[in-house]
Design a protein around this motif. Structure first.
Motif, PDB file in Angstrom:
ATOM      1  N   GLU A  57      40.056  41.595  54.991  1.00 48.34           N
ATOM      2  CA  GLU A  57      40.645  41.219  53.698  1.00 48.34           C
ATOM      3  C   GLU A  57      40.509  39.728  53.428  1.00 48.34           C
ATOM      4  OE1 GLU A  57      44.109  44.568  52.893  1.00 48.34           O
ATOM      5  OE2 GLU A  57      44.688  42.524  53.391  1.00 48.34           O
ATOM      6  N   VAL A  96      39.222  44.854  44.798  1.00 46.35           N
ATOM      7  CA  VAL A  96      40.494  44.605  44.110  1.00 46.35           C
ATOM      8  C   VAL A  96      40.543  45.445  42.839  1.00 46.35           C
ATOM      9  CG1 VAL A  96      41.995  42.872  43.065  1.00 46.35           C
ATOM     10  CG2 VAL A  96      40.577  42.271  45.048  1.00 46.35           C
ATOM     11  N   ALA A 122      44.185  46.128  46.784  1.00 48.79           N
ATOM     12  CA  ALA A 122      42.789  46.068  47.206  1.00 48.79           C
ATOM     13  C   ALA A 122      42.545  47.103  48.288  1.00 48.79           C
ATOM     14  CB  ALA A 122      42.429  44.679  47.715  1.00 48.79           C
ATOM     15  N   LEU A 130      35.824  41.468  49.498  1.00 47.97           N
ATOM     16  CA  LEU A 130      36.705  41.779  48.369  1.00 47.97           C
ATOM     17  C   LEU A 130      35.938  42.105  47.091  1.00 47.97           C
ATOM     18  CD1 LEU A 130      39.636  39.211  48.771  1.00 47.97           C
ATOM     19  CD2 LEU A 130      39.580  41.634  49.402  1.00 47.97           C
TER      20      LEU A 130
END
Length: 289
Positions: A202, A269, A131, A265
């Protein structure tokens, strides 16, 4: 029907040098959290601050036993997220690289420069999932604004905006390094915002820093070079201010706000979801398929 009381701590506080407990909490419980990244810096204290449930974790452990490079940042952030925290206020001692921020100043930084040496694990990803989150603005703007408002309400003029230079430590800067960082236009210098800020991003958590200026590093010709004793002495005075700001902040922060940090996110990813196993998903904080 009796209403269900939400006892989940939505706000987390990470205490830095000199701030090892809050001494403000009621209905306290101590929770030991196990994570895929090992033990956090210590047990997490959960309690009520003016009726708001928060979680507190001393970054360097009880008695200040962990150096900046030894702080288990991944375990700390993972543990807070597991408890339900969605917003983190990270308190730290910093040196000043500018005349604008004299010792005793409280600063809410908005930018970050990483001068650590790569020995600190800085991501939850790898080992089966990749990611790339955006770190253009490493601190949550909404939470930063809330801290600034809380500071003014508490009677403190928090400095809004500064570039935080994070060095490896545990040694303080050389004079040459200090002058170099000043030439780059950096404002404050510390040892702990990296990798905390990136890990919080994250983990899709809001993250803002409350930096307590303790010294002028070693660049200031009319001031003595920073020492550990100097930091400790100034922090004792700053800690009272930090606690007062926190008391205001927890009552004004919108604990239910949906922030862009909570969607960090999305699109980040790159790994094919079909090949990410359940264990990797849990470790990285990804939804279980």
């Amino acid at each position: 029907m009796v209403a269900t009381v939400d006892r989940t701590p939505r706000i987390g506080v990470i205490g830095g040098s000199g701030l090892y407990d809050l001494e403000l909490l009621e209905q306290v419980e101590t929770i030991a959290v196990r994570t895929p990244y090992g033990q956090p810096s210590g047990d997490i204290t959960v309690g009520n601050l003016l009726g708001v449930r928060i979680a507190f974790l001393p970054r360097h452990g009880t008695g200040h036993r962990l150096s900046p490079s030894e702080v288990p940042a991944r375990a700390n952030i993972h543990a807070l997220r597991e408890l339900g925290v969605r917003q983190i206020i990270a308190i730290s001692a910093v040196g000043s690289l500018t005349e604008r921020f004299a010792p005793g100043t409280l600063v809410v930084p908005d930018q970050l420069v990483d001068r650590t040496k790569g020995v600190r694990p800085a991501t939850f990803f790898g080992g089966g999932a990749v990611a790339h989150v955006s770190m253009a603005d490493p601190f949550c703007e909404r939470l930063r604004a809330d801290l600034g408002t809380a500071g003014k309400t508490a009677g403190y003029d928090l400095a809004d905006g500064a570039t935080y230079c994070c060095i490896e430590g545990p040694q303080f800067s050389t004079r040459a390094e200090s002058h170099l960082y000043r030439s780059w236009g950096l404002d404050i210098i510390g040892m702990t915002a990296v990798p905390e800020a990136a890990l919080a991003r994250e983990a899709q958590l809001c993250y803002a820093g409350l930096a307590l200026v303790t010294d002028y590093d070693c660049w200031h010709e009319s001031e003595e070079a920073v020492t550990a004793g100097m930091v400790a002495e100034t922090m004792r005075a700053n800690v009272r201010a930090a606690r007062e700001v926190l008391k205001e902040a927890v009552t004004t922060i919108d604990r239910t706000a949906d922030c862009t940090c909570h969607h960090a996110l999305t699109g980040a990813v790159l790994t094919d979801p079909a090949i990410i196993d359940a264990a990797t998903r849990e470790r990285c904080g990804l939804p279980v398929r």
